[in-house]
Design a protein around this motif. Structure first.
Motif, PDB file in Angstrom:
ATOM      1  N   ASN A  11       0.421  -1.213   0.054  1.00 11.84           N
ATOM      2  CA  ASN A  11      -0.070  -0.211  -0.103  1.00 11.84           C
ATOM      3  C   ASN A  11       1.133   1.114  -0.514  1.00 11.84           C
ATOM      4  O   ASN A  11       0.133   2.464   0.497  1.00 11.84           O
ATOM      5  CB  ASN A  11      -1.079  -0.018   0.838  1.00 11.84           C
ATOM      6  CG  ASN A  11      -0.160   0.376   2.675  1.00 11.84           C
ATOM      7  OD1 ASN A  11       0.915   0.354   2.122  1.00 11.84           O
ATOM      8  ND2 ASN A  11      -1.345  -0.200   3.770  1.00 11.84           N
ATOM      9  N   GLY A  12       2.012   1.307  -0.174  1.00  9.28           N
ATOM     10  CA  GLY A  12       3.035   2.166  -0.308  1.00  9.28           C
ATOM     11  C   GLY A  12       3.812   3.160   1.122  1.00  9.28           C
ATOM     12  O   GLY A  12       4.569   3.550   1.329  1.00  9.28           O
ATOM     13  N   LEU A  13       2.981   2.287   2.162  1.00 10.86           N
ATOM     14  CA  LEU A  13       3.380   2.519   3.470  1.00 10.86           C
ATOM     15  C   LEU A  13       5.174   1.666   3.899  1.00 10.86           C
ATOM     16  O   LEU A  13       5.587   0.714   3.667  1.00 10.86           O
ATOM     17  CB  LEU A  13       2.625   2.008   4.310  1.00 10.86           C
ATOM     18  CG  LEU A  13       3.002   2.424   6.394  1.00 10.86           C
ATOM     19  CD1 LEU A  13       2.596   3.973   6.236  1.00 10.86           C
ATOM     20  CD2 LEU A  13       2.285   0.974   7.179  1.00 10.86           C
ATOM     21  N   MET A  14       5.950   2.325   4.206  1.00  8.34           N
ATOM     22  CA  MET A  14       6.831   2.240   4.575  1.00  8.34           C
ATOM     23  C   MET A  14       7.848   1.887   6.286  1.00  8.34           C
ATOM     24  O   MET A  14       6.581   3.088   7.492  1.00  8.34           O
ATOM     25  CB  MET A  14       8.106   3.304   4.425  1.00  8.34           C
ATOM     26  CG  MET A  14       8.056   4.098   2.909  1.00  8.34           C
ATOM     27  SD  MET A  14       8.307   2.795   1.434  1.00  8.34           S
ATOM     28  CE  MET A  14      10.629   2.930   1.724  1.00  8.34           C
ATOM     29  N   ILE A  46       2.514  -9.827  16.326  1.00  8.01           N
ATOM     30  CA  ILE A  46       1.673  -9.177  15.151  1.00  8.01           C
ATOM     31  C   ILE A  46       2.325  -8.798  14.476  1.00  8.01           C
ATOM     32  O   ILE A  46       2.263  -7.687  14.454  1.00  8.01           O
ATOM     33  CB  ILE A  46       0.870  -8.931  15.977  1.00  8.01           C
ATOM     34  CG1 ILE A  46      -0.139  -9.417  16.790  1.00  8.01           C
ATOM     35  CG2 ILE A  46      -0.742  -8.555  14.448  1.00  8.01           C
ATOM     36  CD1 ILE A  46      -1.684  -8.936  17.617  1.00  8.01           C
ATOM     37  N   PRO A  47       2.670  -9.833  13.046  1.00  8.35           N
ATOM     38  CA  PRO A  47       3.371  -9.184  12.115  1.00  8.35           C
ATOM     39  C   PRO A  47       2.477  -7.900  11.128  1.00  8.35           C
ATOM     40  O   PRO A  47       0.542  -8.247  11.608  1.00  8.35           O
ATOM     41  CB  PRO A  47       3.142 -10.323  11.173  1.00  8.35           C
ATOM     42  CG  PRO A  47       2.102 -11.086  11.232  1.00  8.35           C
ATOM     43  CD  PRO A  47       2.362 -10.772  13.324  1.00  8.35           C
ATOM     44  N   VAL A  48       2.807  -7.160  10.573  1.00  7.94           N
ATOM     45  CA  VAL A  48       2.388  -6.059   9.885  1.00  7.94           C
ATOM     46  C   VAL A  48       2.121  -6.368   8.805  1.00  7.94           C
ATOM     47  O   VAL A  48       1.140  -5.579   7.729  1.00  7.94           O
ATOM     48  CB  VAL A  48       3.116  -4.298   9.995  1.00  7.94           C
ATOM     49  CG1 VAL A  48       2.771  -3.660  11.364  1.00  7.94           C
ATOM     50  CG2 VAL A  48       4.346  -4.795   9.429  1.00  7.94           C
ATOM     51  N   TYR A  49       2.775  -7.398   8.162  1.00  5.51           N
ATOM     52  CA  TYR A  49       2.744  -8.319   6.573  1.00  5.51           C
ATOM     53  C   TYR A  49       3.232  -9.295   7.014  1.00  5.51           C
ATOM     54  O   TYR A  49       4.629  -9.722   6.985  1.00  5.51           O
ATOM     55  CB  TYR A  49       3.978  -7.183   5.707  1.00  5.51           C
ATOM     56  CG  TYR A  49       4.026  -7.275   4.427  1.00  5.51           C
ATOM     57  CD1 TYR A  49       3.205  -7.143   4.252  1.00  5.51           C
ATOM     58  CD2 TYR A  49       5.194  -8.304   3.830  1.00  5.51           C
ATOM     59  CE1 TYR A  49       3.328  -7.254   2.095  1.00  5.51           C
ATOM     60  CE2 TYR A  49       5.145  -8.479   2.850  1.00  5.51           C
ATOM     61  CZ  TYR A  49       4.550  -7.954   2.049  1.00  5.51           C
ATOM     62  OH  TYR A  49       4.590  -8.330   0.716  1.00  5.51           O
ATOM     63  N   GLU A  50       2.363  -9.855   6.009  1.00  3.06           N
ATOM     64  CA  GLU A  50       3.246 -11.988   5.750  1.00  3.06           C
ATOM     65  C   GLU A  50       3.227 -12.031   4.350  1.00  3.06           C
ATOM     66  O   GLU A  50       2.443 -11.607   3.544  1.00  3.06           O
ATOM     67  CB  GLU A  50       2.189 -12.673   6.369  1.00  3.06           C
ATOM     68  CG  GLU A  50       2.433 -12.636   7.794  1.00  3.06           C
ATOM     69  CD  GLU A  50       1.387 -13.530   8.723  1.00  3.06           C
ATOM     70  OE1 GLU A  50       1.958 -13.821   9.348  1.00  3.06           O
ATOM     71  OE2 GLU A  50       0.083 -13.995   8.060  1.00  3.06           O
TER      72      GLU A  50
END
Length: 86
Positions: A11-14, A46-50
């Protein structure tokens, strides 16, 4: 073992200094499937991305354990070429 790098999400978030680790590995005779989790830091659970990555494991007697092989694969993958070991 884990990796650290600035991660850009779909989503473009860094996420600067994202903590990236292999959460699970499933293996069969020909492939290994690794579930990778990215965390804001190493304290988060808790992962922010998988994402799932598939690689060919080495089953020879002199091979590294499957997690070490997974991290070596990731460090060579384009998605993680900027990462460093932590």
């Amino acid at each position: 073992m884990a990796l650290k790098m600035t991660l850009k999400l779909d989503n473009g978030l860094m996420i600067p200094d994202a903590y990236i680790k292999i959460e699970q590995i499933a293996i069969n005779k020909e492939t290994a499937t690794a579930l990778i989790g990215a965390f804001v830091d190493n304290a988060n659970k808790i992962p922010v991305y998988e994402k799932i990555y598939i690689f060919t494991p080495d089953f020879s007697d002199s091979s590294q354990n499957i997690y070490a092989q997974g991290y070596n694969y990731l460090k060579q993958h384009q998605d993680f070429k900027e990462s460093v070991d932590v």
